[in-house]
Structures are given as C-alpha cells and as structure tokens.
Design a protein around this motif. Structure first.
Motif, PDB file in Angstrom:
ATOM      1  N   VAL A  58       0.818  -1.214   0.000  1.00 27.93           N
ATOM      2  CA  VAL A  58       0.000   0.000   0.000  1.00 27.93           C
ATOM      3  C   VAL A  58       0.859   1.275   0.000  1.00 27.93           C
ATOM      4  O   VAL A  58       0.339   2.368  -0.172  1.00 27.93           O
ATOM      5  N   ALA A  59       2.155   1.123   0.239  1.00 31.29           N
ATOM      6  CA  ALA A  59       3.019   2.307   0.293  1.00 31.29           C
ATOM      7  C   ALA A  59       4.470   1.852   0.297  1.00 31.29           C
ATOM      8  O   ALA A  59       4.761   0.676   0.450  1.00 31.29           O
ATOM      9  N   GLN A  65       2.905  10.195   0.678  1.00 38.79           N
ATOM     10  CA  GLN A  65       1.681  10.111  -0.115  1.00 38.79           C
ATOM     11  C   GLN A  65       0.802  11.303   0.202  1.00 38.79           C
ATOM     12  O   GLN A  65       0.918  11.912   1.259  1.00 38.79           O
ATOM     13  N   GLU A  66      -0.096  11.602  -0.746  1.00 43.59           N
ATOM     14  CA  GLU A  66      -1.059  12.668  -0.509  1.00 43.59           C
ATOM     15  C   GLU A  66      -2.278  12.067   0.173  1.00 43.59           C
ATOM     16  O   GLU A  66      -2.774  11.030  -0.263  1.00 43.59           O
ATOM     17  N   PHE A  67      -2.748  12.692   1.256  1.00 48.06           N
ATOM     18  CA  PHE A  67      -3.961  12.247   1.927  1.00 48.06           C
ATOM     19  C   PHE A  67      -4.945  13.398   1.984  1.00 48.06           C
ATOM     20  O   PHE A  67      -4.555  14.531   2.286  1.00 48.06           O
ATOM     21  N   ILE A  68      -6.241  13.111   1.679  1.00 46.40           N
ATOM     22  CA  ILE A  68      -7.211  14.209   1.698  1.00 46.40           C
ATOM     23  C   ILE A  68      -8.331  13.964   2.717  1.00 46.40           C
ATOM     24  O   ILE A  68      -9.072  14.886   3.034  1.00 46.40           O
ATOM     25  N   TYR A  82       2.697  13.821  -4.932  1.00 38.35           N
ATOM     26  CA  TYR A  82       3.315  12.554  -4.494  1.00 38.35           C
ATOM     27  C   TYR A  82       3.086  11.432  -5.507  1.00 38.35           C
ATOM     28  O   TYR A  82       3.106  10.264  -5.153  1.00 38.35           O
ATOM     29  N   ASN A  83       2.847  11.786  -6.773  1.00 37.11           N
ATOM     30  CA  ASN A  83       2.540  10.792  -7.809  1.00 37.11           C
ATOM     31  C   ASN A  83       1.330   9.939  -7.441  1.00 37.11           C
ATOM     32  O   ASN A  83       1.231   8.770  -7.822  1.00 37.11           O
ATOM     33  N   VAL A  84       0.409  10.527  -6.667  1.00 40.02           N
ATOM     34  CA  VAL A  84      -0.837   9.836  -6.312  1.00 40.02           C
ATOM     35  C   VAL A  84      -1.923  10.324  -7.264  1.00 40.02           C
ATOM     36  O   VAL A  84      -2.081  11.520  -7.470  1.00 40.02           O
ATOM     37  N   TYR A  85      -2.659   9.379  -7.869  1.00 37.05           N
ATOM     38  CA  TYR A  85      -3.657   9.760  -8.867  1.00 37.05           C
ATOM     39  C   TYR A  85      -4.821   8.785  -8.833  1.00 37.05           C
ATOM     40  O   TYR A  85      -4.771   7.751  -8.168  1.00 37.05           O
ATOM     41  N   THR A  86      -5.868   9.143  -9.536  1.00 36.33           N
ATOM     42  CA  THR A  86      -7.010   8.231  -9.665  1.00 36.33           C
ATOM     43  C   THR A  86      -7.177   7.890 -11.130  1.00 36.33           C
ATOM     44  O   THR A  86      -6.876   8.700 -12.007  1.00 36.33           O
ATOM     45  N   GLU A  87      -7.660   6.675 -11.362  1.00 37.99           N
ATOM     46  CA  GLU A  87      -7.841   6.243 -12.740  1.00 37.99           C
ATOM     47  C   GLU A  87      -9.337   6.108 -13.002  1.00 37.99           C
ATOM     48  O   GLU A  87     -10.044   5.435 -12.250  1.00 37.99           O
ATOM     49  N   GLN A  96      -5.791  14.121  -7.578  1.00 42.58           N
ATOM     50  CA  GLN A  96      -7.027  14.186  -6.805  1.00 42.58           C
ATOM     51  C   GLN A  96      -7.691  15.551  -6.880  1.00 42.58           C
ATOM     52  O   GLN A  96      -8.871  15.678  -6.589  1.00 42.58           O
ATOM     53  N   ILE A 104       4.946   9.835 -13.980  1.00 39.75           N
ATOM     54  CA  ILE A 104       5.785   9.934 -12.786  1.00 39.75           C
ATOM     55  C   ILE A 104       6.698  11.158 -12.853  1.00 39.75           C
ATOM     56  O   ILE A 104       7.226  11.494 -13.902  1.00 39.75           O
ATOM     57  N   GLY A 105       6.846  11.840 -11.727  1.00 42.54           N
ATOM     58  CA  GLY A 105       7.706  13.024 -11.672  1.00 42.54           C
ATOM     59  C   GLY A 105       8.180  13.269 -10.254  1.00 42.54           C
ATOM     60  O   GLY A 105       7.847  12.525  -9.335  1.00 42.54           O
TER      61      GLY A 105
ATOM     62  N   ILE B 203       0.990   1.071  -6.926  1.00 42.86           N
ATOM     63  CA  ILE B 203       0.311   0.450  -5.788  1.00 42.86           C
ATOM     64  C   ILE B 203      -1.052   1.090  -5.573  1.00 42.86           C
ATOM     65  O   ILE B 203      -1.307   2.210  -6.019  1.00 42.86           O
ATOM     66  N   LYS B 210      -4.227   5.522  -6.562  1.00 40.23           N
ATOM     67  CA  LYS B 210      -3.039   4.803  -7.011  1.00 40.23           C
ATOM     68  C   LYS B 210      -1.812   5.678  -6.826  1.00 40.23           C
ATOM     69  O   LYS B 210      -1.892   6.900  -6.866  1.00 40.23           O
TER      70      LYS B 210
END
Lengths: 219, 587
Positions: A58-59, A65-68, A82-87, A96, A104-105, B203, B210
């Motif tokens: 999970v990490a 990570q980004e948390f909202i 944090y390269n966190v995204y939704t598909e 988000q 990725i960056g 992940i 993700k």
C-alpha cells in the motif's frame, strides 16, 4: 616521423579499447554486482521498502503520499501530488484535485522566495487549513506543513505539524486523542545520535495505523 | 550549529587516511590492497593493450585524455539515441532527442551532470548504466588523472614525464572509485535506497487511489554520483527525494562521499611536494652539513607544508560560505511571514523535513564548493543570500572543487597571489621552488579569465535574446539569478541548477553544452601546460628574497586574492540578481 604515427595509432587503439573495457566494468558489471549483493543482503530495501497491508503493498516506507481524508494525517503540499492519482473508467488519469496526471515526476514548483505565486499558494492553503482545523490558531501552524518539499515526495512532517492535526483527526475518525498521539509517537523518529538531522513523523506509517485502528484496513 | 561543527570535524578526521591512500596510488607506492588490485589492473592493461612503463609529456597526456573522452562521448551518444530498444527498459522509455542527447553527453563527460531531462521518465535503465554510471566513473577518473599529472608536474621530479594517462585512469577506477562504491553503495541500500532492475511499481493506497513509485538501479548510481563529484540524479529531484536519500545517515554518507576525494587531492599534492623537497634536502645536506632542520608540526606532517596552505585557504572560504548560507536560511522568508505563516523553522520551501535547515545548508554549500551538483533541497527556492553563496562558490570554483579541479584552480590563484605580492613588496615571484615568469603568468591569467568570460558572456546572450528569456520562470531579479546560476553551474562543471528554469530547449541545451565543454577542457589543457612549463625550469635556491608560501599568513593572502578577484568580476551582476532580490524582500 614513422615512429610518431605508430605511437599515435597505438594511442587511438588504446583509447577505444580502454573505453570499451571500462564501459563494461563500470557501466554493467558494477551495477549488476551491487544489485545482486543488495538482493542477497538487504532484499526488503533493495526492492524499494514496500509496506504491506490488506495483503498487498500500500506504500513505500520512504515515499510520502497525498492524503485528503479528514481522519488521516496530511502531508506537505507537493507540485507532483506525491505521484498519487485516480484512474477513471476510460483510462484517463487525474490528480485528486482534478488536474491531469502527466506521469511519474518529482520536484517542486521552484518558486523563488520573492515569487508572488508562492505567497498566493501559501495564503490559499492557510485559509483552507484553518477552515478544516477550527481549533488551530494561525500563528501555531509550523512552517513545514504549508511549504512544499524539494522532492515533492517528502514522507515526513515535523512533530508539531502532526500535533496540531490531532483534534481534527480525532473528530473525523472517532478515535481518542490520546490514541492518536500514541500512534504519532510510535512513528516519530529522533535525530541521529541525538545530533544530526531533525525530528520527523512518518505520515504514511501513521495513517496505516490509523486505518487499522478504525477498522478500514487489516494489518 | 553543533551538528554543523561536528559534521565538518568528522570530515577533517576522515579526509586524512583517504588522502594518504590517494597519495600512495598517485605516487605509485605500495598499499595494503595491492595483491588484489595488481591482478585486476593487469587483466585490464592486457586486454586494452596499455604499456605501463611508457611515460608521457604533458602534451601527449592531454591529447590522450581528450581523445579518450571523445571516444567515450561518441559511444555514450549512440546509446542515448537507441535507448528505446527492449534491453533493460522495463518502463518503455523512448529515444532521446538530438540536442538533449548532445547536452546530456557533454554534461556527463565533463563531470558537470547538468540535467535537462528527468531521470525517471527520460532514461532507460540501459542508459542509466551504460551512459550515466559509466560516465560518472570515467569523467571523475579523467579529472583525477589530470590532477595527478598536474601535481607530478609541479612536484617536478623529472623534466617531461607526467605519467601514463591510461594507467592513471584505470588505477583510479579500480583502486579508489570501484571499491569505495561497492561499500558505500551497500550502506545506502541498507538504509533504504532501492537497487534492482524492476520497473516502476504502481500500488493501491489506503485511500483508494493509485501511486507510482520509482525503482531501478538507484544505489549504484547514487554512490558514484557523489564519490566522483558528478551530481546527476537517477530521479529528477535528485538527492532531495527519499528514494535517493531516505535518511539523515544516507545524507551524511553522500555528503562525505563527495568531500573525501577532493580534499584527499590536496593532501596528495602536499605530500608529493614534500617528497621532492626531502630529496633535494638530502642531496644538499651533504654540502651544508651541521645545519639543524626545523621540526615539522603535526598539520605539516599530515597535509604537507604546501598542502596545508591550500587546504587552509579552501577551508576558510568553505566555513565563511556555510555560515552565511545557514544564517540566511534560518531567517526564513519575510514574504511568507507577512502572509501569516510562522517562519520560526527557517525557510522550509523546497527543503525536506528530515534534513531541516542545517543539513540542507551544509549539503548546498558542499555540492557547489566540491562541484558535485547533487542537491538535497531545491536551490531555486533558497533565500536570495542563501542562494547567492552557492552561486558564488561555483563562480570561484576553487573551494576544494570536484575531482582535483579545485586544487588546480586554487594553484592558479596561488601563482597569482605570489605574483601580486611579489610586485607589492619587491620580491621575485617563486612558487614551489620555481620562478614564475611571463609565460606562466600569461597562461594563469588566461585560465582565470575563461571562467567569468563563459559565465558572463552566455548570461548576457541569454538575457539579450528571446530564446534565452523564455526559459526564465520566476519574475523580477530572481530571473537573472536563474540565468547566472545555470551558466555558473555549467562553466564550473557543477551541474546543480535553479531548477525552475525551463532549460530543455535548443537554445539552452546548446549554450550550456558549450559552456560545459570549454569550461572543462580549456582549463585542463592550460593547467597541464603550466605544469609542463614549470617542470622544465631549474629549481631556484631558497633565498631571503623569496616569499614563503608555507607560512600561516599565506592562506589569508590567498583568500583575500580570491575574494578580490571575485568582487571585481562578479559583484555587478550579483548586485543585480540576488542582492537586489534580498533588498526588495527585506526592505
């Protein structure tokens, strides 16, 4: 003169062979050797120090990570989220906040201290934070929480930045404030030998424990 | 403050044994590890057809260096252009475009490591290894080889033999860089730097989103990046990312990796000069028997008397720079204080929590003094004065410097200082027992002038053209700082950047490529020429008329000469950039 040309040719041949040999040794044998040794001696770290929960990774321990959600600890702002995204169903990938995820960056927006865009971002984040954390006074917000890190992947916040979020987390999660403080303490690391670096709280690890305590995920 | 003092103190303790080891390698003396390395070297010598016993004069040496570097540039360029092939490319990265490939290959061959691409998306693992890691080894070794040849020339045991370039190149890699890299690399992995061939991992997070996490052979690149004072990161944001630099311990390992060898070069210089003095004394002792020798102090024994002078001057410059940067960053950003955000922790924008102000300032000053170019915080976001110091250290390019180049530059200033002092007090300019005359002074002046010429001319070109101005991303005075920093970094072969600059355009790729190329090779050739010219001269007898360079006062003179020169050259442009920005923020 003939001797001279012979020497020159010899030197050219040497330049080519030495380059090829060193390319093989430094560019291939060395990384392969180090990867191999690492896999043997430190398999967990070599593979990226991934943390598992719910039976899946999970990490990564060292990547933020980004948390909202209000019941999770928040990280510092990041230009790359944090390269966190939704598909979405159609395959488009967004951050988000709805902007497009370009792949990725890492890094930051590189705002100079005198750049008005920096002040605007901080003012907006400040207003937003105060609204969602009514118990907090403006002057108590630590510097690190509303400034972006250099990498955009900083896994840490300062202990003070974690503490001022406790009342919000407690209210949103239903957990006791003392329990949350305990979780934060468990994931706080001191300075190296008490001297080098700073005190840090690992946001991702804290949130995994909060998630487990709330019953959202299994250990 | 305590942690900064301790960090520097530990360095001073560690640099001495490494200096002694490097001295043994450079002087061809016995070391404890010879049985292993001799065998490895012999295999490489045989395969590459290197004739060890063959010495070179400075011209042949310089040609061999240039020729070999040219071959390596060609090989690396080809790999970059065909990196899209399926070999070691799990992330499916495409080929690199021409002007960017040109910039990248010059950048890595000249040990600059300016990066106009982002590693995690712009390079396949094949390129990361066969180009980047390979270049990091050989460009560093080329620099050290040139430095060792230069020292041999100055120490002056023979009239024209400065050593064999190919043998130096191989020995530095097998005896210094490779063994240090394996040990340091394993330490980094132990602390959490990834080291594998797998593709980036996606992940599912606990919030149901993700995240993509970079993987690859990070640790092998990371260690040689610092050890060879290269500086180009595996990942775009370099050593600020927790992937390349996850803990304070990795930060210290990376810090010391880049500090050790340049410092060791100075010690090597001191000891090789001392050896030659001793030989001379032995031969003259027979003539003037009975005269008592002054016993050497501890520092003179550890660093050599001349090495101590150079080390002290560099150390003074370093500590002054570090103090100013640390102080400036601790003050915070008044613009944010006005917006209502407390600045009690200092200016944290662009910095990592685990490093804080102290380790960020330390890393910033080290990376620009030792011309590495790796960053653990974003230099573009430094406070104006905090960002001016790293810029200044690249403009000076003498504060230790990477792979021996700093030593060579500092000796240029030493020659200049000897000359200026000689004029002022009416003494014959001599350095290391040789007369400094017209030819050396001309070459020294040329060498010192090239650096500001490259920086200021290209900066003027950039702010004078639309193509250049388009790269600027921050408004106001800081925009000029961005341009200046980019060329200072290129010409000094540093490679760090004010990264906001949109520099992956044909204009920036070509101009910085040229600045890096001339900054590196013109200086090396001129410096070898000076060594070659000094070698041919006879030693002068130590007379009362000579200015001694091994005294306590000479390092101070050296520091003052360096600062005066910098002020004359760069003060106007610094006043328009960082100083003006500082005044607008604080006044």
């Amino acid at each position: 003169m003939k001797e001279h040309t012979k020497n020159l040719l010899h030197n050219i041949r040497q330049a080519v062979t030495v380059s090829l040999v060193l390319m093989l040794v430094c560019g291939f044998l060395f990384p392969a050797l180090l990867n191999g040794l690492s896999a043997l001696l430190f398999p967990h770290q070599a593979a990226g120090s991934l943390i598992e929960a719910d039976g899946r990774p999970v990490a990564a321990e060292h990547v933020g990570q980004e948390f909202i959600q209000d019941y999770y600890l928040w990280s510092r702002p990041s230009a790359y989220h944090y390269n966190v995204y939704t598909e979405n169903g159609d395959g488009t990938r967004n951050y988000q906040d709805g902007t497009k995820f370009p792949g990725i960056g890492s890094g930051s927006n590189n705002y100079a201290p005198s750049n008005p865009a920096l002040t605007e971002r901080v003012e907006a984040d400040l207003a937003d934070f105060l609204e969602k954390n009514p118990a907090v006074k403006r002057e108590d917000i630590p510097t690190d929480l509303l400034t972006a890190s250099g990498s955009g992947l900083d896994p840490h916040i300062s202990p003070e930045s974690a503490q001022i979020q406790v009342p919000r987390i407690a209210e949103a999660s239903g957990l006791g404030e003392e329990q949350i403080r305990e979780i934060i303490r468990n994931n706080t690391e001191g300075k190296l030998l008490g001297i080098f670096g700073e005190e840090t709280v690992n946001v991702v690890k804290v949130n995994i424990e909060i998630g487990i305590a709330m019953g959202l995920i299994d250990a | 403050m305590l942690q900064l003092a301790l960090t520097v103190l530990i360095y001073l303790i560690m640099v001495i044994p490494v200096g002694i080891y490097l001295y043994h390698i450079a002087a061809g003396k016995h070391t404890f590890a010879d049985p292993v390395f001799d065998r490895a070297d012999r295999v490489i010598y045989r395969v590459s057809g290197i004739r060890l016993q063959k010495g070179m004069n400075w011209k042949t040496y310089a040609l061999a260096l240039l020729g070999t570097n040219a071959v390596m540039i060609l090989m690396g360029y080809i790999v970059l252009r065909i990196q899209s092939v399926g070999l070691f490319n799990p992330n499916g990265v495409g080929a690199m475009e021409e002007s960017l490939s040109f910039n990248t290959i010059i950048s890595f061959m000249t040990n600059t490591n300016l990066q106009h691409y982002s590693g995690e998306s712009g390079l396949s693992y094949l390129s990361q290894m066969l180009v980047i890691i390979f270049m990091m080894f050989v460009s560093a070794a080329s620099g050290y080889a040139a430095c060792i040849a230069f020292i041999r020339g100055l120490a002056g045991r023979t009239k024209d033999n400065v050593g064999n370039f190919f043998a130096d190149l191989v020995r530095i890699i097998t005896r210094m860089l490779l063994p240090f890299s394996v040990i340091g690399g394993l330490l980094l992995v132990w602390q959490g730097v990834p080291s594998n061939f797998s593709g980036n991992v996606v992940i599912d997070t606990i919030e149901g989103t993700k995240q993509v996490i970079a993987m690859g052979p990070v640790a092998p690149l990371e260690i040689i990046k610092h050890l060879g004072t290269n500086g180009g990161g595996f990942i775009g944001a370099n050593s600020s990312t927790p992937i390349e630099n996850p803990t304070v311990l990795t930060n210290l390992i990376e810090l010391y990796s880049m500090m050790l060898l340049p410092g060791a070069c100075v010690i090597t210089f001191g000891k090789m000069v001392r050896d030659r003095r001793r030989e001379q004394e032995k031969s003259s002792a027979a003539l003037t028997d009975g005269e008592k020798r002054i016993p050497n102090s501890l520092t003179a024994r550890l660093f050599g008397r001349e090495g101590r002078t150079v080390f002290a001057a560099m150390g003074i410059l370093f500590v002054i720079g570090l103090s100013v940067c640390f102080w400036a960053e601790s003050q915070g950003n008044p613009a944010l204080a006005e917006a209502g955000l407390s600045q009690s922790m200092g200016s944290m924008e662009g910095k990592e929590v685990r490093f804080g102000i102290a380790q960020s300032a330390m890393f910033t000053i080290t990376t620009t003094s030792f011309t590495t170019g790796t960053v653990n915080n974003m230099h573009d976001t430094l406070t104006p004065l905090g960002g001016m110091v790293p810029m200044l250290h690249m403009m000076l390019n003498v504060v230790f410097g990477g792979k021996g180049v700093g030593l060579m530059n500092m000796i240029m200033y030493a020659i200049l200082a000897v000359f200026i002092c000689g004029l002022m007090i009416g003494r014959t300019p001599e350095y290391l027992g040789k007369k400094i005359e017209g030819r050396e002074m001309k070459l020294t002046a040329l060498c010192i002038i090239i650096h500001p010429l490259l920086i200021l001319t290209f900066s003027a070109l950039a702010v004078g053209t639309l193509a250049g101005r388009e790269g600027i991303s921050n408004p106001g005075f800081h925009g000029l700082s961005q341009v200046l920093y980019e060329y200072a970094s290129s010409a000094a072969n540093n490679g760090s950047g004010f990264e906001g600059l949109a520099d992956n355009t044909v204009f920036w790729n070509i101009t910085t490529g040229l600045a890096m190329f001339f900054g590196r090779y013109l200086s090396i050739v001129i410096q070898l020429a000076i060594a070659g010219s000094l070698m041919k001269k006879k030693f002068v007898n130590d007379s009362v008329g000579a200015l001694h360079t091994d005294t306590a006062s000479f390092p101070l003179i050296l520091v003052v000469v360096v600062y005066i020169f910098a002020a004359l050259t760069f003060f106007p442009v610094l006043a328009l950039g960082p100083i003006a920005e500082h005044l607008t923020l604080w006044m």
